[in-house]
Write a protein that holds these residues in place. Structure first.
Motif, mmCIF file in Angstrom:
data_model
loop_
_atom_site.group_PDB
_atom_site.id
_atom_site.type_symbol
_atom_site.label_atom_id
_atom_site.label_comp_id
_atom_site.label_asym_id
_atom_site.label_seq_id
_atom_site.Cartn_x
_atom_site.Cartn_y
_atom_site.Cartn_z
ATOM 1 N N HIS A 29 -0.242 3.482 -6.310
ATOM 2 C CA HIS A 29 -1.350 3.909 -7.164
ATOM 3 C C HIS A 29 -2.005 2.763 -7.919
ATOM 4 O O HIS A 29 -2.984 2.977 -8.619
ATOM 5 C CB HIS A 29 -0.843 4.925 -8.188
ATOM 6 N N MET A 30 -1.475 1.548 -7.822
ATOM 7 C CA MET A 30 -1.947 0.466 -8.686
ATOM 8 C C MET A 30 -3.441 0.194 -8.530
ATOM 9 O O MET A 30 -4.174 0.112 -9.514
ATOM 10 C CB MET A 30 -1.163 -0.818 -8.405
ATOM 11 N N ARG A 31 -3.904 0.032 -7.303
ATOM 12 C CA ARG A 31 -5.316 -0.302 -7.109
ATOM 13 C C ARG A 31 -6.215 0.846 -7.580
ATOM 14 O O ARG A 31 -7.264 0.627 -8.187
ATOM 15 C CB ARG A 31 -5.595 -0.632 -5.641
ATOM 16 N N GLY B 267 0.987 3.918 -16.278
ATOM 17 C CA GLY B 267 -0.389 3.466 -16.125
ATOM 18 C C GLY B 267 -1.096 3.184 -17.437
ATOM 19 O O GLY B 267 -1.675 2.096 -17.624
ATOM 20 N N PRO B 268 -1.080 4.103 -18.396
ATOM 21 C CA PRO B 268 -1.715 3.831 -19.696
ATOM 22 C C PRO B 268 -1.091 2.645 -20.421
ATOM 23 O O PRO B 268 -1.795 1.921 -21.134
ATOM 24 C CB PRO B 268 -1.497 5.143 -20.466
ATOM 25 N N GLN B 269 0.220 2.439 -20.255
ATOM 26 C CA GLN B 269 0.851 1.277 -20.882
ATOM 27 C C GLN B 269 0.350 -0.026 -20.257
ATOM 28 O O GLN B 269 0.053 -0.995 -20.957
ATOM 29 C CB GLN B 269 2.380 1.372 -20.749
ATOM 30 N N LEU B 270 0.247 -0.044 -18.921
ATOM 31 C CA LEU B 270 -0.262 -1.237 -18.259
ATOM 32 C C LEU B 270 -1.721 -1.494 -18.638
ATOM 33 O O LEU B 270 -2.158 -2.639 -18.732
ATOM 34 C CB LEU B 270 -0.132 -1.095 -16.738
ATOM 35 N N ASN C 266 0.798 -1.219 0.000
ATOM 36 C CA ASN C 266 0.000 0.000 0.000
ATOM 37 C C ASN C 266 0.832 1.271 0.000
ATOM 38 O O ASN C 266 0.427 2.289 -0.563
ATOM 39 C CB ASN C 266 -0.933 0.011 1.215
ATOM 40 N N THR C 267 1.984 1.238 0.675
ATOM 41 C CA THR C 267 2.774 2.449 0.875
ATOM 42 C C THR C 267 4.213 2.216 0.471
ATOM 43 O O THR C 267 4.777 1.150 0.738
ATOM 44 C CB THR C 267 2.749 2.885 2.357
ATOM 45 N N LYS C 268 4.818 3.200 -0.169
ATOM 46 C CA LYS C 268 6.229 3.148 -0.510
ATOM 47 C C LYS C 268 6.966 4.223 0.270
ATOM 48 O O LYS C 268 6.554 5.389 0.295
ATOM 49 C CB LYS C 268 6.432 3.370 -2.017
ATOM 50 N N ASN C 269 8.044 3.826 0.919
ATOM 51 C CA ASN C 269 8.872 4.746 1.701
ATOM 52 C C ASN C 269 10.281 4.743 1.126
ATOM 53 O O ASN C 269 10.872 3.679 0.931
ATOM 54 C CB ASN C 269 8.924 4.295 3.164
ATOM 55 N N ARG D 101 -6.624 -3.308 -9.282
ATOM 56 C CA ARG D 101 -5.900 -4.383 -8.602
ATOM 57 C C ARG D 101 -4.615 -3.809 -8.005
ATOM 58 O O ARG D 101 -4.049 -2.865 -8.537
ATOM 59 C CB ARG D 101 -5.530 -5.510 -9.567
ATOM 60 N N PRO D 102 -4.110 -4.414 -6.917
ATOM 61 C CA PRO D 102 -2.892 -3.890 -6.298
ATOM 62 C C PRO D 102 -1.651 -4.458 -6.968
ATOM 63 O O PRO D 102 -1.730 -5.278 -7.887
ATOM 64 C CB PRO D 102 -2.995 -4.420 -4.866
#
Length: 426
Positions: free
Chosen positions: A94-96, A386-389, A76-79, A101-102
């Motif tokens: 940002h995936m979900r 995102g648009p590529q995925l 959920n979080t990136k540090n 989907r995550p």
């Protein structure tokens, strides 16, 4: 030539992509065999593997979502921090939000085991271990794979899913009189896994921690000697993997570890005659983006979509036969479909690992200051990657029962009628 009902795929390599191939081919009712050089189908080795939204869509089509929910932890979080543990960027993944989907992580062993035990018994019997391939011979009628124990597998095509040091790729190159291909490598990776509960400080299972520094970066999620590993760990023991933990804190609790060169690149050609490459054998992506396994999964999705379509079309003809030109057309369509996205993803991963390791003053400023100040990670996910995925394919002949979407819609949607049990051998 062969008839559709006699068509057989030989998969070389029983790793994550090879066993995913077994799952897809089983669903497609296409005969296959998998030959794996290791003694075990799911050895307890390797590091964590990322599972992205497209792979989740495939798992839905294969009815494997519940099993993977048990072994995978959504991130959920990136540090992001410096080598000495100073946090300078933190944001929600940002995936979900974008794709419904995550992105999640699971231990390689758990993925392999799950992919294997969920196969029907007759499919499990087609996966053969302790098989080191010594030769591949192609003819106008088929292909023969010989192993060092004298065993032989005959079939219609070979899929090389045997990783970045692909013997399939080397043999394919030899057939064309070329040198065995070698991907360049500027980086090496230390990997390992261990129980989170044994860490000296508790870490949240939904967090991803990274340290970025000159020439060195780390990621922690829940071919060298061990002396090489110990020496390298000693050199980097002060590198933080969370804000409180260093490599020196974590490494004593690692079960298995190793060092590996991180090759980068894309092969010039993915196929020759009756041989085709997928996964790391076709394109090697540095792990910082977590897209390696997912790229191999997409390779198999696209390849089997084209293959199954050809087999079904031929099975309806009165004297339908699979000719060499039919296989060549399948391979060409697969290569054409995968070329653009593979090139972009590989290039993106090359840029990311160089930003994370601050290989120039500009990359350091960009990663350390501009990215967190301007929210570039979120922008990149929404506007570039995102648009590529969102353009990634799924099996176009299997119902997706739990189709979900985020802000970026999927370009490809499968049939809502499950045709997975249509037997091309009928």
């Amino acid at each position: 030539m062969s008839k559709p009902e006699d068509f057989k795929v030989i998969v070389i390599g029983g790793g994550p992509v090879g066993l995913t191939a077994a799952q897809i081919l089983t669903k497609a009712a296409i005969d296959f065999a998998v030959v794996e050089r290791r003694e075990s189908v799911h050895p307890d080795e390797g590091a964590g593997i990322a599972i992205g939204p497209t792979t989740y869509r495939l798992l839905d089509q294969l009815n494997l979502l519940p099993q993977f929910d048990e072994i995978a932890t959504p991130i959920n979080t990136k540090n992001v921090m410096t080598r000495d543990g100073q946090l300078y960027n933190s944001y929600e993944f940002h995936m979900r939000e974008y794709h419904g989907r995550p992105i999640a992580f699971a231990h390689r062993h758990d993925i392999l085991r799950t992919l294997y035990i969920t196969l029907p018994a007759e499919a499990q019997a087609r996966i053969k271990t302790s098989k080191r391939v010594t030769s591949i011979t192609t003819t106008a009628d088929g292909v023969t794979v010989t192993c060092d124990d004298g065993s032989i597998e005959t079939g219609s095509i070979v899929i090389g899913a045997d990783g970045v040091h692909s013997k399939t790729h080397s043999m394919m190159a030899a057939m064309t009189g070329q040198e065995a291909p070698v991907f360049p490598s500027e980086f090496q990776g230390l990997f390992g896994n261990g129980p989170r509960e044994k860490l000296p400080v508790e870490t949240a299972p939904s967090d991803n921690w990274e340290a970025h520094s000159p020439g060195l970066s780390s990621q922690v999620f829940t071919g060298y000697s061990q002396e090489d590993v110990k020496q390298f760990v000693e050199e980097i023991k002060d590198l933080h993997v969370t804000s409180k933990l260093t490599i020196g804190d974590v490494f004593p609790h690692v079960n298995k570890a190793g060092l590996t060169l991180l090759q980068e690149g894309v092969v010039k050609s993915r196929s020759h005659e009756r041989i085709v490459l997928v996964g790391d054998a076709a394109s090697k992506i540095t792990p910082n983006l977590g897209l390696g396994y997912n790229s191999g999964v997409l390779d198999m999705i696209v390849l089997v979509n084209h293959l199954r379509s050809t087999l079904l079309a031929k099975s309806t003809e009165e004297r339908g036969e699979i000719r060499e030109e039919d296989i060549a057309n399948v391979f060409k369509a697969y290569e054409d479909d995968r070329r653009e996205l593979t090139t972009k993803v590989t290039a993106a991963a090359q840029g990311v690992v160089r930003n994370h390791t601050w290989l120039s003053w500009f990359r350091k400023v960009f990663d350390r200051h501009l990215t967190p100040a301007m929210g570039l990670e979120t922008w990149y996910g929404k506007s570039i990657m995102g648009p590529q995925l969102g353009k990634q394919q799924v099996l176009d002949w299997v119902e997706e029962k739990n189709l979900v979407e985020g802000k970026i819609p999927w370009t490809y949607r499968p049939s809502q009628v499950d045709l997975g049990e249509v037997d091309v051998k009928a």
